[in-house]
Motif scaffolding. Structure first.
Motif, PDB file in Angstrom:
ATOM      1  N   GLU A 158     -10.643  -7.215  -6.244  1.00  0.00           N
ATOM      2  CA  GLU A 158     -10.768  -6.418  -7.464  1.00  0.00           C
ATOM      3  C   GLU A 158      -9.463  -5.702  -7.818  1.00  0.00           C
ATOM      4  O   GLU A 158      -9.173  -5.494  -8.989  1.00  0.00           O
ATOM      5  N   SER A 159      -8.684  -5.318  -6.810  1.00  0.00           N
ATOM      6  CA  SER A 159      -7.499  -4.499  -7.072  1.00  0.00           C
ATOM      7  C   SER A 159      -6.179  -5.172  -6.731  1.00  0.00           C
ATOM      8  O   SER A 159      -5.116  -4.575  -6.924  1.00  0.00           O
ATOM      9  N   LEU A 160      -6.212  -6.419  -6.256  1.00  0.00           N
ATOM     10  CA  LEU A 160      -4.988  -7.038  -5.759  1.00  0.00           C
ATOM     11  C   LEU A 160      -5.047  -8.551  -5.897  1.00  0.00           C
ATOM     12  O   LEU A 160      -6.076  -9.174  -5.610  1.00  0.00           O
ATOM     13  N   ARG A 161      -3.926  -9.144  -6.338  1.00  0.00           N
ATOM     14  CA  ARG A 161      -3.798 -10.604  -6.397  1.00  0.00           C
ATOM     15  C   ARG A 161      -2.443 -10.973  -5.809  1.00  0.00           C
ATOM     16  O   ARG A 161      -1.406 -10.511  -6.292  1.00  0.00           O
ATOM     17  N   ALA A 206       5.120  -9.238  -9.918  1.00  0.00           N
ATOM     18  CA  ALA A 206       6.146  -8.746  -9.001  1.00  0.00           C
ATOM     19  C   ALA A 206       6.447  -9.823  -7.965  1.00  0.00           C
ATOM     20  O   ALA A 206       5.556 -10.552  -7.541  1.00  0.00           O
ATOM     21  N   VAL A 207       7.709  -9.904  -7.543  1.00  0.00           N
ATOM     22  CA  VAL A 207       8.127 -10.902  -6.565  1.00  0.00           C
ATOM     23  C   VAL A 207       8.736 -10.194  -5.358  1.00  0.00           C
ATOM     24  O   VAL A 207       9.561  -9.287  -5.514  1.00  0.00           O
ATOM     25  N   LEU A 208       8.310 -10.595  -4.159  1.00  0.00           N
ATOM     26  CA  LEU A 208       8.848 -10.016  -2.935  1.00  0.00           C
ATOM     27  C   LEU A 208      10.047 -10.824  -2.448  1.00  0.00           C
ATOM     28  O   LEU A 208      10.073 -12.048  -2.589  1.00  0.00           O
ATOM     29  N   GLY A 209      11.015 -10.136  -1.849  1.00  0.00           N
ATOM     30  CA  GLY A 209      12.217 -10.800  -1.345  1.00  0.00           C
ATOM     31  C   GLY A 209      11.915 -11.720  -0.172  1.00  0.00           C
ATOM     32  O   GLY A 209      10.884 -11.603   0.499  1.00  0.00           O
ATOM     33  N   ILE A 210      12.843 -12.640   0.072  1.00  0.00           N
ATOM     34  CA  ILE A 210      12.683 -13.589   1.176  1.00  0.00           C
ATOM     35  C   ILE A 210      13.061 -12.938   2.501  1.00  0.00           C
ATOM     36  O   ILE A 210      12.319 -12.995   3.478  1.00  0.00           O
ATOM     37  N   PHE A 252       3.853  -2.438  -0.392  1.00  0.00           N
ATOM     38  CA  PHE A 252       2.409  -2.176  -0.366  1.00  0.00           C
ATOM     39  C   PHE A 252       2.105  -0.748   0.082  1.00  0.00           C
ATOM     40  O   PHE A 252       1.219  -0.101  -0.460  1.00  0.00           O
ATOM     41  N   GLY A 253       2.855  -0.250   1.067  1.00  0.00           N
ATOM     42  CA  GLY A 253       2.622   1.103   1.552  1.00  0.00           C
ATOM     43  C   GLY A 253       2.834   2.164   0.494  1.00  0.00           C
ATOM     44  O   GLY A 253       2.170   3.203   0.481  1.00  0.00           O
ATOM     45  N   SER A 254       3.733   1.885  -0.444  1.00  0.00           N
ATOM     46  CA  SER A 254       4.007   2.828  -1.532  1.00  0.00           C
ATOM     47  C   SER A 254       3.016   2.689  -2.680  1.00  0.00           C
ATOM     48  O   SER A 254       3.106   3.423  -3.668  1.00  0.00           O
ATOM     49  N   PHE A 275      -2.564  -8.159   2.225  1.00  0.00           N
ATOM     50  CA  PHE A 275      -3.778  -8.454   1.444  1.00  0.00           C
ATOM     51  C   PHE A 275      -5.026  -8.224   2.283  1.00  0.00           C
ATOM     52  O   PHE A 275      -5.982  -7.561   1.854  1.00  0.00           O
ATOM     53  N   LYS A 276      -5.041  -8.786   3.490  1.00  0.00           N
ATOM     54  CA  LYS A 276      -6.235  -8.655   4.323  1.00  0.00           C
ATOM     55  C   LYS A 276      -6.405  -7.226   4.840  1.00  0.00           C
ATOM     56  O   LYS A 276      -7.533  -6.782   5.071  1.00  0.00           O
ATOM     57  N   THR A 277      -5.311  -6.508   5.007  1.00  0.00           N
ATOM     58  CA  THR A 277      -5.413  -5.104   5.402  1.00  0.00           C
ATOM     59  C   THR A 277      -6.096  -4.291   4.314  1.00  0.00           C
ATOM     60  O   THR A 277      -6.945  -3.436   4.587  1.00  0.00           O
ATOM     61  N   LEU A 278      -5.747  -4.575   3.072  1.00  0.00           N
ATOM     62  CA  LEU A 278      -6.277  -3.808   1.948  1.00  0.00           C
ATOM     63  C   LEU A 278      -7.624  -4.327   1.438  1.00  0.00           C
ATOM     64  O   LEU A 278      -8.401  -3.558   0.865  1.00  0.00           O
ATOM     65  N   SER A 279      -7.917  -5.615   1.652  1.00  0.00           N
ATOM     66  CA  SER A 279      -9.086  -6.216   0.994  1.00  0.00           C
ATOM     67  C   SER A 279     -10.030  -6.947   1.923  1.00  0.00           C
ATOM     68  O   SER A 279     -10.961  -7.611   1.446  1.00  0.00           O
TER      69      SER A 279
END
Length: 351
Positions: A158-161, A206-210, A252-254, A275-279
């Motif tokens: 619901e809150s994250l993709r 948003a894109v995360l760095g490698i 994610f922590g922020s 993702f699994k930590t939050l959902s």
């Protein structure tokens, strides 16, 4: 007002030694679920009768020989297995892998032939499914072969993709599999999915760095500077609303993830751990980018609790709801875009 269509949900059973059968049956113990969906399980009545008895579950199944015999309001079980299968709770077993693959193949065929509207897959064991005839690391790669389009592993709640730039690869193979073409293709798939599948007209991605800290300007690797940043700049020049790359450790922590419609992670654990930590328990694995809708729970086979009646069906229920919502959104999107194209064609003829 016309009654909304009861969606036919095809379900492959996953590893029969795991919790797949349990969470499927628990998902449909609530009569409300059968008012919304018509489940079609690809297995055998004997196997599911065993689950009902061993796990002391209250659901009632309806065995069918043909997909033409599906009955709305019933838990339809297609009689797929011709021989008895002995469940060995929590065991990795080649025979169990064969059953899982047989169920998956039959469900995908039914999906392509439109006997079912969507596919929900129960968890498989990646070791037991391997054979000379089936050499795929998971559902996503098999579906990418069988269905039209280019698949993307898209974890949604619901809150994250969270989408993945690379998925089931050893960490040593990640960098070499990230190219400008891959970056642009995956972001294009996410953008299209957000519009068609989630009804978001102007997606923010948003894109995360490698590398850690996005490489610290080349101090910790140059992948971000050489591959990721130039590709993102080109995408922004084309009008895409793309942000990043962001350092993954603080993103994610922020709670920065809440500012975006989706996040693209560079590799499996970079995206799935947060993702699994939050959902966990309500998240869904959705295969975006393909011609048909497939979802799955966000967890594995649960071998440690198999046969103990301890499995939570929350993620399976979420997977069913998500698949149905995406199916409805796609149907509406196709209808709206079709009407626009017809209108434009009519205007050109009048002109």
């Amino acid at each position: 007002m016309a009654k909304e269509k009861n969606i036919r949900v095809g379900i492959s059973i996953g590893d029969p030694n795991g919790i797949g059968g349990e969470i499927i049956l628990k998902a449909f113990e609530d009569p409300t679920m059968l008012e919304l969906y018509t489940p079609v399980i690809f297995a055998s009545t004997r196997l599911f009768s065993y689950y009902l008895k061993e796990l002391d579950l209250s659901a009632k199944i309806h065995g069918i020989k043909s997909l033409n015999d599906v009955v709305p309001g019933k838990i339809n079980v297609v009689r797929l297995l011709n021989e008895d299968f002995k469940v060995q709770w929590g065991q990795v077993d080649k025979k169990a892998g064969e059953v899982a693959v047989l169920s998956l193949r039959a469900a995908v065929t039914a999906l392509k032939e439109e006997h079912i509207d969507v596919l929900v897959t129960a968890p498989i064991n990646k070791e037991s499914i391997q054979s000379e005839e089936f050499k795929f690391p998971g559902h996503t790669d098999y579906l990418n072969q069988e269905l039209e389009g280019e698949s993307l592993m898209f974890m949604v709640s619901e809150s994250l993709r969270v989408g993945l730039l690379t998925d089931h690869l050893p960490i040593s193979e990640v960098s070499k599999n990230i190219t400008a073409k891959t970056i642009k293709t995956k972001i294009g798939t996410i953008k299209e999915s957000l519009k068609k599948d989630f009804a978001i007209s102007r997606p923010k991605i948003a894109v995360l760095g490698i590398n850690p800290h996005v490489g610290d300007n080349g101090v910790i690797g140059t992948d971000d500077q050489d591959k990721l940043i130039p590709a993102l700049e080109e995408l922004r020049e084309d009008g895409n609303i793309i942000f990043g790359p962001y350092a993954a450790d603080a993103f994610f922590g922020s709670a920065n993830y809440k500012n975006f419609d989706a996040i693209l992670a560079s590799y499996h654990d970079q995206g799935l751990v947060p993702f699994k930590t939050l959902s966990f328990g309500s998240g869904v694995n959705f295969t975006a980018g393909l011609s048909h809708v497939r979802t799955s729970p966000d967890h594995g086979t649960g071998f440690d609790i198999a046969g103990k009646n301890e499995a939570n069906a929350g993620s399976m229920i979420a997977a069913i709801h998500t698949a149905a919502n995406i199916f409805r959104n796609r149907t509406m999107y196709d209808k709206l875009t079709s009407n626009v194209l017809k209108s434009q064609s009519r205007k050109r003829r009048e002109y």
